[in-house]
Design an enzyme around this catalytic site. Sequence first.
Site, PDB file in Angstrom:
ATOM      1  CG  ASN A   9      -1.737   1.235   1.377  1.00 12.15           C
ATOM      2  OD1 ASN A   9      -1.774   2.063   0.462  1.00 12.15           O
ATOM      3  ND2 ASN A   9      -2.409   1.397   2.511  1.00 12.15           N
ATOM      4  CE  LYS A  11      -0.111   3.190   4.833  1.00 13.85           C
ATOM      5  NZ  LYS A  11      -0.003   3.313   6.284  1.00 13.85           N
ATOM      6  CD  GLU A 103      -2.749   5.541   6.864  1.00 21.07           C
ATOM      7  OE1 GLU A 103      -2.741   5.572   5.619  1.00 21.07           O
ATOM      8  OE2 GLU A 103      -1.821   5.034   7.531  1.00 21.07           O
ATOM      9  CB  SER A 219       5.548  -1.878  11.946  1.00 19.64           C
ATOM     10  OG  SER A 219       5.127  -0.560  12.246  1.00 19.64           O
TER      11      SER A 219
HETATM   12  P1  13P Z   1       3.247   0.374   7.723  1.00 21.45           P
HETATM   13  O1  13P Z   1       3.734  -0.909   7.104  1.00 21.45           O
HETATM   14  O2  13P Z   1       4.005   1.585   7.263  1.00 21.45           O
HETATM   15  O3  13P Z   1       3.129   0.277   9.214  1.00 21.45           O
HETATM   16  O4  13P Z   1       1.750   0.613   7.173  1.00 21.45           O
HETATM   17  C1  13P Z   1       0.827  -0.421   7.279  1.00 21.45           C
HETATM   18  C2  13P Z   1      -0.376  -0.042   6.518  1.00 21.45           C
HETATM   19  O5  13P Z   1      -1.107   0.840   6.905  1.00 21.45           O
HETATM   20  C3  13P Z   1      -0.637  -0.760   5.255  1.00 21.45           C
HETATM   21  O6  13P Z   1      -1.921  -0.492   4.787  1.00 21.45           O
END
Ligand code: 13P
Length: 263
Positions: A9, A11, A103, A219
Amino acid sequence: MRKKIIAGNWKMNMVKAEAITLTQGIANFALSTDLPEALTIVVSPVYPYLDLVNNHIPSVNDCHLYLSAQDCSAHEKGAHTGEVSPIMLKDIGCHYVILGHSERRAQHQESADLLAQKVGLALDSGLQIIFCCGEQLDERKAGNQNEIVIDQIKGSLGELSTDDWANIVIAYEPVWAIGTGETASPEQANDMHKAIRSFVADHLDQRAADQLSILYGGSVKPANAADLFACSDIDGALIGGASLKTDSFTAITQAMIEQIANV
Ligand code: 13P
């Protein structure tokens, strides 16, 4: 074997040149590795680069690499400025859409009802759903995590049929583990995955539960991936930060390949 999925992802990261480099890096890895049948790799760029990234995904059957969007509209078309319909996502080559990410729930006030509408329309459009759920830290501290997560699933997926569930992937992402460097322990994650699977078995049937891929997110990195993937009910990962670099994303993918080989 259930489908095993390593999903990045991205983002709101990566400009055009970076998105191309990352996609090419992952594609090169996929094409030069003997990938197990059960493995699916997913990349999820921002809307404007979906088509571009899709054009860099090799069009060979055994590349195992699929495109996902990070969200979609609850509407088919019309006067919804700024929204993107799941019909359009399917049209440009998306196989998946991520829905219900924490989010979006927090920053865009997405409710269970809205998510149920998005899920329904995305399924009707022929997309597979990566449905995110997860508790806040205070909810875990109070011991309410299972109730919270099952309620999120019931609230948005509760009306789906067994056929619909064949197109659902669950991503359990405890909010306190996202982007914090703090990972749920393999036991904490696996316990939740078992609770989700058992809910689906009770709510629908055992077959749907057995076939459901449940990913862990929060994470995930090369250093902890193997321990997570060794758990009975963890079928892959939804990865944020570590999905933005070819090396770390392919190292996590490699950990899943080795896990599949060991079973
Ligand atoms: P991280 O791997 O940066 O913690 O993000 C996890 C996440 O929200 C994947 O959708």
